[in-house]
Scaffold this active site. Structure first.
Site, PDB file in Angstrom:
ATOM      1  CG  ASP A   1      -9.345  -0.109   4.992  1.00 24.53           C
ATOM      2  OD1 ASP A   1      -8.894  -0.605   4.249  1.00 24.53           O
ATOM      3  OD2 ASP A   1      -8.903  -0.311   5.918  1.00 24.53           O
TER       4      ASP A   1
ATOM      5  CD  GLN B   1      -3.274  -4.674   6.535  1.00 21.95           C
ATOM      6  OE1 GLN B   1      -3.160  -3.457   5.908  1.00 21.95           O
ATOM      7  NE2 GLN B   1      -4.051  -5.803   6.382  1.00 21.95           N
TER       8      GLN B   1
ATOM      9  CE  LYS C   1      -4.003  -2.635   2.287  1.00 24.25           C
ATOM     10  NZ  LYS C   1      -4.689  -2.928   3.119  1.00 24.25           N
TER      11      LYS C   1
END
Ligand code: NAP
Length: 297
Positions: free
Chosen positions: A125, A102, A58
């Site tokens: 997200d 994460q 990412k």
């Protein structure tokens, strides 16, 4: 007369390259207007191997596309309150457009609390209940990156979905559930009739055999086999499982939820693993971060 279909590969490299090119151009357009680069802040708690890999790619993609990125690494023993404080600081930082933590997190930290602490305007997200609620209601929202990436892939390869029967295997908050909402939505690559399957589904094979589109997102390597798929189906493999493999340098191979060898000859379109949905996920995250930056400016 038997029906023979020519299988075509939904190549994630091709589709994600197109998405990244589009995003990079939009970042340049912003710069030409004097607007700042989108800024993604990622938090990694602990040193899980797969999570390290995902976060690294990412950050690398941010660099490639001209985004600003910040990676905050925290020790696995970090307590929940400290992590929530870090998120709050990023919420309050006007320079940060998108925040991602994460997953999975160490057991002593509540994922639900962490997700709810991220401000909905920075929830790239798309896991915050506000984002999910907006998605369900068909309002503009951050869409979880994996299902969003799959929608972008359907669009890239112009795969018709309207009126089709889609079977989604898996009902998780990050993949299966939002995927089923998107495919049944009124979006251009929605308008499917959707069946959602899970571990308690009876006669799953009867359902997959009726499907025009199958999304396999259960995390069981090679689960979907050729005898479970009708001729001409579109098959999307979300699964990523590390399977021990002594012949590989890293000691493991990445396997999808679809038994590619037996399913590919029956499908009209199929995604490979690796090289399929996983690549789209990062492209979709970048789209969400760019959208967050656009909304903020
Ligand atoms: P998850 O949270 O473990 O959910 C798995 C889902 O599959 C659950 O709904 C479960 O049902 C269902 N399931 C499990 N065994 C089943 C069976 N035998 N028959 C039917 N349904 C079954 O997993 P996830 O986070 O959604 O991830 C799924 C897979 O996608 C994993 O391999 C993950 O690594 C991968 N993934 C890939 C990407 C990517 O970028 N490509 C992104 C995210 C995840 P219950 O609800 O009844 O337990």
């Amino acid at each position: 007369m038997p029906y023979f279909c020519a299988m075509q590969l939904m190549d994630g490299k091709l589709a994600s390259a197109a998405i990244k090119q589009k995003v990079a151009q939009l970042v340049q357009t912003r710069a030409a207007k004097g607007l700042k680069a989108p800024h993604l802040a990622a938090i990694l708690v602990g040193t899980d191997g797969a999570s390290e890999t995902y976060v690294a790619s990412k950050v690398k993609t941010c660099e490639e596309l001209g985004f600003q990125s910040t990676l905050l690494r925290l020790d696995a023993s970090t307590d929940e309150a400290t992590l929530l404080q870090h998120i709050q600081q990023l919420n309050d930082n006007p320079d940060v457009d998108g925040i991602l933590v994460q997953l999975p997190l160490p057991k002593h930290i509540s994922e639900a609390k962490v997700i709810e602490t991220i401000h909905p305007s920075k929830d790239v997200d798309g896991f915050h209940p506000v984002s999910v609620g907006r998605l369900v209601q068909g309002l503009e929202s951050f869409i979880p990156a994996t299902p969003y990436g799959i929608m972008l892939m359907l669009e890239h390869f112009q795969i018709p979905t309207t009126g089709k029967h889609a079977v989604v295997i898996g009902r998780s908050n990050i993949v299966g559930r939002p995927m089923s909402i998107l495919l049944s939505s009124q979006l251009p690559y929605g308008n499917c009739t959707v069946t959602v399957c899970h571990s308690k589904t009876a006669n799953l094979k009867e359902l997959t055999l009726q499907a025009d589109i199958i999304v396999a997102a259960l995390g069981r390597p090679g689960f979907l086999t050729g005898d479970m798929v009708k001729e001409g189906a579109v098959v999307i493999d979300v699964g990523i499982t590390r399977v021990p493999d002594a012949s590989k340098k890293k000691g493991f191979a990445i396997k999808g939820d679809v038994d590619f060898e037996s399913v590919a000859p029956k499908s009209s379109w199929i995604t490979p693993v690796p090289g399929g949905v996983g690549l789209m996920t990062i492209g979709a995250l970048m789209m969400n971060t760019l959208a967050a930056a656009e909304r903020r400016s």
